[in-house]
Design an enzyme around this catalytic site. Structure first.
Site, PDB file in Angstrom:
ATOM      1  N   LYS A  90      15.387  56.981  41.997  1.00 13.23           N
ATOM      2  CA  LYS A  90      16.752  57.490  41.852  1.00 13.23           C
ATOM      3  C   LYS A  90      17.755  56.524  42.481  1.00 13.23           C
ATOM      4  O   LYS A  90      18.847  56.328  41.979  1.00 13.23           O
ATOM      5  CB  LYS A  90      16.874  58.845  42.541  1.00 13.23           C
ATOM      6  N   ARG A  91      17.342  55.961  43.565  1.00 12.96           N
ATOM      7  CA  ARG A  91      18.246  55.041  44.260  1.00 12.96           C
ATOM      8  C   ARG A  91      18.612  53.837  43.384  1.00 12.96           C
ATOM      9  O   ARG A  91      19.649  53.241  43.553  1.00 12.96           O
ATOM     10  CB  ARG A  91      17.613  54.568  45.572  1.00 12.96           C
TER      11      ARG A  91
END
Ligand code: GLU
Length: 481
Positions: free
Chosen positions: A246-247
C-alpha cells in the site's frame, strides 16, 4: 477457429490496483489483437470481504484507462448466479465427483493444527466421504453441509501459455469446498462454471492462481467441459523483489491517474512482464495492440521500477501539449491552493522549468514547495546565503549592482540562452560563481534552485516581472549594506 474471448474477473474485495490493471490490459490487448471479446465479471461471492464502492471504482478505473469491456452494460455478477452454481454442485455430487461435508470449523481447525505440527500439508481428511444416507440425514437436521470436490487419484497437467508444463500429483490437492453451507459457491467452482458458461477461451490472470489451476482443470474434466487455455502473469514486485505494498501507492489504480499521464501508466504497465524484445520503450496504445504477444511475457518477477516509470511519464508529457497534461493540471492545482495564483501565463512559464526538475511525480507538491515557491512569494533568507566563497559584503554588493544593471536591459522575450550569453560575456574570465551565486540567491532565496538565467527568463515574462527582479536584487543589496 473459435473466436477468442477473455474476461477480467476482479473480486470487489478492494480497489483495483496496478496488478489488476495489468491483468485487464493484457486481457484487452489479447482480445483486440485476435479480434475477440473482452468481458468483465465481478466475482462477488465472498460476502464477508465485500468492499463498499469497489465495483464502481473498478468500472471507473477501466473506463478511464480506456480498457472498456465489451459487456459494460451487462456485467456478470456471480452473486446473481447462485442457482447455477448450486445446480452444478448437485450434478457433481450425483455423479460421485463431490460429497457433503458436515465437519465443524472447530474440527477442521484442530485437523489443520495437527497437520501443521506434523509438518504435513493442510488437507481435508475425508472424514465425511463415506457417510451413509442415514448418517447424512441425521446430520442435515443439525447443520447445513458444505460440498467438497472429490479429488481423484492421478496427476494433473497444466499447459500454461507462459509457465509451460506444470504437473501436479493429485494427492497434493485438497478436497476443495465448492459450495459453502450458505449456498454460496467458492471462487473455484464459480470461476470454472462462469468461464465455461460464457465461452471463455483464454484465462489470463496473476501467477498466484497457478496452484489452484489443477483443481479447476479437474472440475472441467469431471463436468466433461473443454478447459480454456491458461496464461499466468508473473508477480509484480519492487526492485528488492518484495511485493508492492500500500505504501507504494499500488492500492488504488485511480490514484495513479491524478499523478501520471494515462498513456505513461498504460505504457509502463504493459512492460510489467511483457518484453517486446526490441529497443523500443515508448508504446502508444495502438502500438501495444499491434505488438503485444502473450508468447513474449516473462516468467520472472516483473519489477516495478518507480524511477523508470517517472522517466517514462516525462517522455509522455513531452509528447503531449503541456497544458493538456495531468502534470500541468496538478501544477495548477497546487499553485492555486498554496498561493491562490490562477494566472495561466505564470503557470505556463513555470511549467517547463518544474518539469525539467521533477524526478518523482508523486512528490510534485514537495518539489514545488521546496524549489519554486519563490516565484509566488517573497523569499526569506539569511544574508550569508548571498556569499560566494570568501567574498566580502562590498564585493557582493558590487557584483549584485552590476547584475542589476544587466537585468534592466533584458526584454520579456530574451531567451534563457541569450540571458546566459549576456552574463557570460560580462563575466569574461572572472569567477562565474562570484556573479551567478549572489544573483541566484537574491532571486530565489534558495541554496538549490533553477539557474539564474532560467529564473530571470520566467520573471521577465510575468506581469510586473521586471519589477520583481529589481526589488529582489535591491533587497539583497540592502541586506548587505
Ligand atoms: N477473482 C479472482 C481475482 O480477483 C479472479 C482470478 C481469475 O481471473 O481467475 O484475482
Amino acid at each position: 477457429m473459435t473466436q477468442v474471448r477473455v474476461r477480467f474477473a476482479p473480486s470487489p474485495t478492494g480497489f483495483l490496483h496496478v496488478g489488476g490493471v495489468r491483468t485487464a490490459l493484457f486481457d484487452f490487448l489479447f482480445a483486440r489483437k485476435h479480434k475477440g471479446e473482452f468481458l468483465l465479471r465481478i466475482e462477488d461471492t465472498d460476502q464477508t470481504r465485500y468492499v463498499e464502492g469497489a465495483v464502481d471504482q473498478i468500472k471507473q478505473a477501466l473506463e478511464r484507462y480506456g480498457l472498456v469491456p465489451d459487456n459494460f452494460d451487462a456485467i456478470i455478477f456471480q452473486s446473481q448466479r447462485l442457482a447455477r452454481y448450486q445446480e452444478i454442485a448437485g450434478k457433481l455430487m450425483s455423479e460421485g465427483h463431490a460429497y457433503e461435508c458436515f465437519c465443524s470449523p472447530e474440527r477442521l481447525d484442530k485437523l489443520r493444527k495437527l497437520q501443521t505440527e506434523n509438518k504435513q500439508p493442510p488437507k481435508y481428511d475425508r472424514h465425511c466421504l463415506n457417510l451413509s444416507d442415514e448418517e447424512k440425514e441425521k446430520l442435515r437436521a443439525k447443520s447445513k453441509p458444505v460440498i467438497r470436490m472429490k479429488i481423484p487419484a492421478g496427476e494433473t497437467v497444466l499447459e500454461d501459455l507462459i509457465y509451460g508444463k506444470i504437473s501436479t500429483r493429485n494427492e497434493f490437492l485438497d478436497d476443495q469446498v465448492l459450495l459453502k453451507s450458505d449456498g454460496y459457491p467458492t471462487y473455484h467452482s464459480a470461476n470454472v462454471v462462469d468461464d465455461h458458461d460464457t465461452g471463455i477461451t483464454h484465462v489470463i490472470r496473476g501467477e498466484e492462481w497457478v496452484p489452484s489451476t489443477p483443481k479447476h482443470l479437474l472440475l472441467y474434466q469431471m463436468l466433461g467441459w473443454t478447459a480454456p487455455q491458461f496464461a499466468h502473469l508473473p508477480l509484480i514486485t519492487k526492485p528488492d523483489h518484495k511485493k508492492l505494498s500500500k505504501r507504494d501507492q499500488a492500492s488504488d489504480a485511480l490514484l495513479y491517474l491524478d499523478f501520471f499521464e494515462v498513456e505513461a501508466i498504460i505504457n509502463y504497465i504493459a512492460l510489467l512482464g511483457w518484453n517486446p524484445k526490441t529497443e523500443q520503450e515508448i508504446f502508444s496504445f495502438d502500438e501495444l495492440v499491434d505488438q503485444f504477444d502473450l508468447a513474449k511475457v516473462n516468467r520472472a518477477n516483473a519489477i516495478f521500477d518507480i524511477k523508470k516509470f517517472n522517466w517514462l511519464n516525462k517522455q509522455w508529457i513531452q509528447r503531449k501539449k503541456l497544458t493538456d497534461t495531468t502534470f500541468y493540471g496538478r501544477l495548477k492545482k497546487i499553485v492555486q491552493m498554496k498561493w491562490g495564483i490562477e494566472d495561466e501565463k505564470i503557470l505556463q512559464s513555470i511549467a517547463p522549468l518544474v518539469l525539467s526538475r521533477v524526478e518523482d511525480f508523486w512528490a510534485l507538491d514537495q518539489l514545488i514547495e521546496n524549489e519554486f515557491s519563490f516565484f509566488f512569494a517573497v523569499p526569506e533568507y539569511e544574508k550569508e546565503l548571498l556569499r560566494w566563497k570568501k567574498m566580502s559584503d562590498d564585493e557582493i554588493i558590487k557584483s549584485l549592482t552590476s547584475s542589476l544593471e544587466i537585468t534592466r536591459n533584458l526584454k520579456p522575450d530574451t531567451s534563457t540562452d541569450e540571458i546566459q550569453k549576456i552574463f557570460f560575456d560580462h563575466i569574461g574570465k572572472n569567477d562565474k560563481g562570484s556573479v551567478l551565486w549572489p544573483l541566484r540567491a537574491a532571486l530565489s532565496g534558495l541554496r538549490a534552485s533553477p539557474s539564474p538565467f532560467e529564473i530571470l527568463n520566467v520573471f521577465l515574462r510575468l506581469p510586473n516581472g521586471a519589477g520583481t527582479i529589481t526589488v529582489r536584487i535591491s533587497a539583497a543589496i540592502d541586506k548587505l549594506s
